[in-house]
Motif scaffolding. Sequence first.
Motif, PDB file in Angstrom:
ATOM      1  N   ASP A  76      61.749  36.427  30.170  1.00 50.12           N
ATOM      2  CA  ASP A  76      59.667  36.184  30.031  1.00 50.12           C
ATOM      3  C   ASP A  76      59.195  36.561  31.123  1.00 50.12           C
ATOM      4  O   ASP A  76      58.272  36.708  30.809  1.00 50.12           O
ATOM      5  CB  ASP A  76      59.666  34.790  28.721  1.00 50.12           C
ATOM      6  N   ALA A  77      59.541  35.928  32.593  1.00 47.81           N
ATOM      7  CA  ALA A  77      58.824  34.845  33.236  1.00 47.81           C
ATOM      8  C   ALA A  77      59.422  37.041  34.663  1.00 47.81           C
ATOM      9  O   ALA A  77      58.040  37.107  35.217  1.00 47.81           O
ATOM     10  CB  ALA A  77      59.540  34.082  34.257  1.00 47.81           C
ATOM     11  N   GLY A  78      59.545  37.944  34.113  1.00 50.57           N
ATOM     12  CA  GLY A  78      59.809  38.888  35.263  1.00 50.57           C
ATOM     13  C   GLY A  78      60.273  38.501  35.678  1.00 50.57           C
ATOM     14  O   GLY A  78      60.390  39.496  36.647  1.00 50.57           O
ATOM     15  N   LEU A  79      61.467  37.867  35.167  1.00 52.27           N
ATOM     16  CA  LEU A  79      62.326  37.992  37.012  1.00 52.27           C
ATOM     17  C   LEU A  79      63.596  38.370  37.118  1.00 52.27           C
ATOM     18  O   LEU A  79      63.958  39.124  36.122  1.00 52.27           O
ATOM     19  CB  LEU A  79      62.700  36.577  37.088  1.00 52.27           C
ATOM     20  N   ARG A  80      64.458  39.826  38.134  1.00 52.02           N
ATOM     21  CA  ARG A  80      64.973  40.060  38.310  1.00 52.02           C
ATOM     22  C   ARG A  80      66.725  39.164  38.335  1.00 52.02           C
ATOM     23  O   ARG A  80      66.060  37.406  38.618  1.00 52.02           O
ATOM     24  CB  ARG A  80      65.412  40.439  39.608  1.00 52.02           C
ATOM     25  N   LYS A  81      67.848  39.849  38.512  1.00 54.13           N
ATOM     26  CA  LYS A  81      69.379  38.664  38.526  1.00 54.13           C
ATOM     27  C   LYS A  81      69.049  38.072  39.594  1.00 54.13           C
ATOM     28  O   LYS A  81      69.413  36.443  39.718  1.00 54.13           O
ATOM     29  CB  LYS A  81      70.047  39.738  38.235  1.00 54.13           C
ATOM     30  N   GLU A  82      68.162  38.571  40.879  1.00 54.68           N
ATOM     31  CA  GLU A  82      68.664  38.196  42.378  1.00 54.68           C
ATOM     32  C   GLU A  82      68.011  37.061  42.463  1.00 54.68           C
ATOM     33  O   GLU A  82      67.942  36.509  43.763  1.00 54.68           O
ATOM     34  CB  GLU A  82      68.753  39.219  43.313  1.00 54.68           C
ATOM     35  N   ASP A  83      66.273  36.597  41.198  1.00 55.67           N
ATOM     36  CA  ASP A  83      65.286  35.905  41.921  1.00 55.67           C
ATOM     37  C   ASP A  83      65.691  34.296  42.003  1.00 55.67           C
ATOM     38  O   ASP A  83      66.973  34.356  40.969  1.00 55.67           O
ATOM     39  CB  ASP A  83      64.455  36.310  41.109  1.00 55.67           C
ATOM     40  N   VAL A  84      65.489  33.951  43.006  1.00 54.18           N
ATOM     41  CA  VAL A  84      66.244  32.192  42.549  1.00 54.18           C
ATOM     42  C   VAL A  84      64.750  31.278  42.186  1.00 54.18           C
ATOM     43  O   VAL A  84      64.275  31.452  42.254  1.00 54.18           O
ATOM     44  CB  VAL A  84      66.369  32.116  44.408  1.00 54.18           C
ATOM     45  N   VAL A  85      65.769  30.573  41.256  1.00 51.74           N
ATOM     46  CA  VAL A  85      64.485  29.754  40.751  1.00 51.74           C
ATOM     47  C   VAL A  85      65.118  28.621  40.664  1.00 51.74           C
ATOM     48  O   VAL A  85      66.318  28.055  40.665  1.00 51.74           O
ATOM     49  CB  VAL A  85      65.047  30.012  39.206  1.00 51.74           C
ATOM     50  N   GLU A  86      64.841  27.386  40.037  1.00 54.39           N
ATOM     51  CA  GLU A  86      65.623  26.021  39.946  1.00 54.39           C
ATOM     52  C   GLU A  86      64.948  25.795  37.835  1.00 54.39           C
ATOM     53  O   GLU A  86      64.300  26.454  38.003  1.00 54.39           O
ATOM     54  CB  GLU A  86      64.689  24.858  40.874  1.00 54.39           C
ATOM     55  N   VAL A  87      65.552  24.491  37.622  1.00 52.21           N
ATOM     56  CA  VAL A  87      65.103  24.552  36.606  1.00 52.21           C
ATOM     57  C   VAL A  87      65.223  23.540  36.048  1.00 52.21           C
ATOM     58  O   VAL A  87      66.028  22.364  36.422  1.00 52.21           O
ATOM     59  CB  VAL A  87      66.503  25.024  35.730  1.00 52.21           C
TER      60      VAL A  87
END
Length: 374
Positions: free
Chosen positions: A207-218
């Motif tokens: 939903d946030a339009g992120l790609r697989k390689e985008d780094v996130v924290e949850v």
Amino acid sequence: MPDAPESVHFLEIPQVVAAAIDPQIEEDMKMMQTLIEKGRAIRDRHGVSLRVPLPTITLVHCSQASLTAIEKLRDYVMEELNVREVKTALVTDADARALVKLKCLPNHTLLGKRFGKTYGNVQKSIRALTHEALAAFLSSGSLTLDGEAFGADDILVQLEYVGEKGARDADTTDGGLVLLDLRPSAAMLAEANAREVCAHVQKMRKDAGLRKEDVVEVGYECAAPADGGAAALPATLAEQAEYIAGRIGRSLLPLAACPPRAVRLHTEVHDAFKVLAIGDGGAIAQRAEPLTLVLLRGCAFVDAAKLAALVPDAAARDDVVNYVHCRDLAAVRADVAASGGVLRVPLGGQTVELRHKVHLFLSSAEAKAAGALA
């Protein structure tokens, strides 16, 4: 390879190599597909999602070849049905007799015409057949009784489950019976709850339009359920941290442990997140618990205690943290790499040096490993 075509679409349709066809493999796969379809049908009948691990699926069958096929393909069955164990048993085994019984149904129309007035005695002989005799008939499709030959059209043999109805459910297959254990352990339900949370996180990334390689924290935050009981999710998410990290590439963080200045990409608030638990008699029960999930852009973390020792003034520390979190993580990572493991922060005409993996961490995993997370 230099001779490889640019695309498989440029190749001719390959010719069938009849010698490469293995009928046994095809039969084995057919049996496996049948077992999986029956297992899924039982799950659907009881509303048990494939995300919920279940203890055991058992195939009771008259054919050893069918059982051998399942034993060879056991790992595939476990994965497709999300069960911990696959068991097999011949209908003549002692273990099978504790689970199933054979029910004999003579074909009255055919046999009545065939035997006429003597059919009553024939029917009594058929109904007196033992479990072993019926199992042999089920396997071979023929038997001789009092000098008379009987085939599959003359006698129908059904397998019926005779165990505890609430613990398992059954579905018939040609020559056998599929039994699925419907009472998972508390650990299995904890995994199912964690898997459901992971599914929501993956959807949030999409939903946030992120790609697989985008780094996130949850980050996550739990609250007391509306019924006044204790929340089960906090303990579940902590216990399942390794499983969750394996599925989404990051452990979940209590929202209070997340950097307050981290950029929030997406937030999902659930007033009634469905949590599975063991109910009366071991059956699966549901309860609702509040849950908030927050997707954060990948960010750096600081060790608050070590930073306080390095920068005693609270206002100055706040400026340092603000500097760290106002910069893109990739830029911070590049500066640390270029400076030999140090991030230099300008502060009131001076420079504060934050050492990597001492004061500064480039992911929650690094911070957690060093014990720097609250």
